[in-house]
Write a protein that holds these residues in place. Sequence first.
Motif, PDB file in Angstrom:
ATOM      1  N   GLU A   1       0.841  -1.433   0.163  1.00  0.00           N
ATOM      2  CA  GLU A   1       0.018   0.075  -0.070  1.00  0.00           C
ATOM      3  C   GLU A   1       0.846   1.345  -0.100  1.00  0.00           C
ATOM      4  O   GLU A   1       1.901   1.264   0.816  1.00  0.00           O
ATOM      5  CB  GLU A   1      -0.953   0.133   1.422  1.00  0.00           C
ATOM      6  CG  GLU A   1      -1.790   1.218   1.504  1.00  0.00           C
ATOM      7  CD  GLU A   1      -3.082   1.051   0.644  1.00  0.00           C
ATOM      8  OE1 GLU A   1      -2.980   0.270  -0.441  1.00  0.00           O
ATOM      9  OE2 GLU A   1      -3.967   2.179   1.001  1.00  0.00           O
ATOM     10  N   GLN A   2       0.572   2.068  -0.858  1.00  0.00           N
ATOM     11  CA  GLN A   2       1.154   3.529  -0.901  1.00  0.00           C
ATOM     12  C   GLN A   2       1.323   4.185   0.429  1.00  0.00           C
ATOM     13  O   GLN A   2       0.250   4.136   1.188  1.00  0.00           O
ATOM     14  CB  GLN A   2       0.371   4.411  -1.780  1.00  0.00           C
ATOM     15  CG  GLN A   2       0.471   4.092  -3.341  1.00  0.00           C
ATOM     16  CD  GLN A   2       1.997   4.234  -4.011  1.00  0.00           C
ATOM     17  OE1 GLN A   2       2.874   4.637  -3.302  1.00  0.00           O
ATOM     18  NE2 GLN A   2       2.158   3.462  -5.164  1.00  0.00           N
TER      19      GLN A   2
ATOM     20  N   SER B   1       2.520   3.127   3.355  1.00  0.00           N
ATOM     21  CA  SER B   1       2.218   2.524   4.258  1.00  0.00           C
ATOM     22  C   SER B   1       3.632   2.293   5.187  1.00  0.00           C
ATOM     23  O   SER B   1       3.533   1.446   6.250  1.00  0.00           O
ATOM     24  CB  SER B   1       1.293   1.393   4.158  1.00  0.00           C
ATOM     25  OG  SER B   1       2.002   0.535   3.184  1.00  0.00           O
TER      26      SER B   1
ATOM     27  N   THR C   1      -2.084  -4.767   0.123  1.00  0.00           N
ATOM     28  CA  THR C   1      -3.842  -4.671  -0.327  1.00  0.00           C
ATOM     29  C   THR C   1      -3.804  -5.618  -1.754  1.00  0.00           C
ATOM     30  O   THR C   1      -2.821  -5.720  -2.471  1.00  0.00           O
ATOM     31  CB  THR C   1      -4.039  -3.207  -0.470  1.00  0.00           C
ATOM     32  OG1 THR C   1      -5.201  -3.001  -1.228  1.00  0.00           O
ATOM     33  CG2 THR C   1      -2.788  -2.613  -1.225  1.00  0.00           C
TER      34      THR C   1
ATOM     35  N   ARG D   1      -6.652  -4.332  -3.494  1.00  0.00           N
ATOM     36  CA  ARG D   1      -7.697  -3.343  -3.672  1.00  0.00           C
ATOM     37  C   ARG D   1      -8.892  -3.410  -3.412  1.00  0.00           C
ATOM     38  O   ARG D   1      -9.877  -2.970  -3.516  1.00  0.00           O
ATOM     39  CB  ARG D   1      -7.523  -3.016  -5.069  1.00  0.00           C
ATOM     40  CG  ARG D   1      -6.078  -2.782  -5.814  1.00  0.00           C
ATOM     41  CD  ARG D   1      -6.089  -2.329  -7.064  1.00  0.00           C
ATOM     42  NE  ARG D   1      -4.859  -1.892  -7.542  1.00  0.00           N
ATOM     43  CZ  ARG D   1      -4.002  -1.122  -7.256  1.00  0.00           C
ATOM     44  NH1 ARG D   1      -4.367   0.083  -6.600  1.00  0.00           N
ATOM     45  NH2 ARG D   1      -2.728  -0.872  -7.753  1.00  0.00           N
TER      46      ARG D   1
ATOM     47  N   ILE E   1      -7.093  -4.972   3.009  1.00  0.00           N
ATOM     48  CA  ILE E   1      -5.749  -4.389   3.428  1.00  0.00           C
ATOM     49  C   ILE E   1      -5.458  -5.224   4.666  1.00  0.00           C
ATOM     50  O   ILE E   1      -6.214  -5.626   5.378  1.00  0.00           O
ATOM     51  CB  ILE E   1      -5.911  -3.043   3.464  1.00  0.00           C
ATOM     52  CG1 ILE E   1      -4.383  -2.670   3.469  1.00  0.00           C
ATOM     53  CG2 ILE E   1      -6.367  -2.705   4.635  1.00  0.00           C
ATOM     54  CD1 ILE E   1      -4.470  -1.046   2.934  1.00  0.00           C
TER      55      ILE E   1
ATOM     56  N   GLU F   1       6.839   0.488  -2.297  1.00  0.00           N
ATOM     57  CA  GLU F   1       5.546   0.741  -2.360  1.00  0.00           C
ATOM     58  C   GLU F   1       4.849   0.723  -3.830  1.00  0.00           C
ATOM     59  O   GLU F   1       5.276   1.208  -4.633  1.00  0.00           O
ATOM     60  CB  GLU F   1       5.377   2.080  -1.609  1.00  0.00           C
ATOM     61  CG  GLU F   1       5.571   2.029   0.155  1.00  0.00           C
ATOM     62  CD  GLU F   1       5.322   3.557   0.427  1.00  0.00           C
ATOM     63  OE1 GLU F   1       5.456   4.513  -0.306  1.00  0.00           O
ATOM     64  OE2 GLU F   1       5.434   3.451   1.689  1.00  0.00           O
TER      65      GLU F   1
END
Lengths: 237, 144
Positions: B60-61, B63, B76, B78, B81, B96
């Motif tokens: 995940e961006q 994170s 994730t 999408r 998560i 990421e």
Amino acid sequence: MKFTLAKPRIFFKVSRFLFPFIIVMGVLCFGTGLYTALVTSPPDYQQGDAMRIMYIHVPASWMALCVYSLLAILSLFILVWRHPLAEILAISAAPIGALFTLLSLVTGSLWGKPMWGTYWVWDARLTSVLVLLFLYVGYWALYKAYAHPAQGIRAASLLALIGAINLPIIKGSVNWWNTLHQPASITKLSTPSIHPSMLFPLGLMTAAYGFYFLLLLILRARTEFNKRKCLVQENFS
Amino acid sequence: MKAKHQRLLTLLVGIVGLGIAVFLVSSAFRDNLVFFYTPSDLSHKKIHPEQRLRMGGLVEQNSLRQDGQTVSFAITDRKNILKVNYKGLLPDLFREGQGVVVEGHLSESGLFQAETVLAKHDENYMPKEVADKLKEKGLWQDDR
């Protein structure tokens, strides 16, 4: 059925004629292929220079599959038509195929350590290629297990044919199941997901591998043919 | 029927039969042959805590938290998560938005304790300049 072209004598005549051409093309492709792959092609945006292993790894994997397909077809000819040239070619091709498979596994593993973080995982793609190596080795072991090569080749050919079921599994493994190995970049229906500047050296290297295979195949087939001729002469004298 | 035709027929029937058998076996094992589960798989599967398993997805961006060797990030697919804790070195390709596969177990608090982190590479190969240009033009496709 008549196989005029497939008579060993004619095959060796044609191969002798083609031999210099194959050597020249092989050397040319290897030279330009290695130069473009290792020097002039750009590093990958994420993998950097480590992706250059791909130029050695991918053609080796393709050849491993190609040679096995050839082996399976030749095995069918051996079992059904008892064709002598098919025997010679199958015996000559199998160890070369094993070599390509081993090369593919070793280079893949060396790439895997820096990129994935591991030399080996038991995912569907890696495991099915390892099975391919075992099939090649088993083929050779079975062929050598009989005192008479004519018996050995039949048993081995049957194994090669049964093992052909592994080919679609290797090809499909990355699409049917989720694996650590990435899906195909080139042999898929849409446009290749590999930049032309990298596709070009890969093509050259693949051609080089192909010529190298032909070269070894012809040399090994000649040796095998002469060996058999000697055996026959010994038996008659 | 000539002998060679009989041999051909026997072999072809054998190969087709074997092919069907392998197809049936592999489709029966389809669920067990997966190399990793996705966070969504884990959310509706009953997983015993402490059971070792692999989970994969995209990082995940924003994170990623790194404190020395202790790393935490979220994976994730999408839809769902899952947070991951890990102690150790990350592979080169880990970043990421990239695919990863982690090996470890699900703790009772719903946190994934990873013992190994493997980076999953995608099938795209291109020079850095091309990748940058694609991103500039907004042609970059992160989603597949």
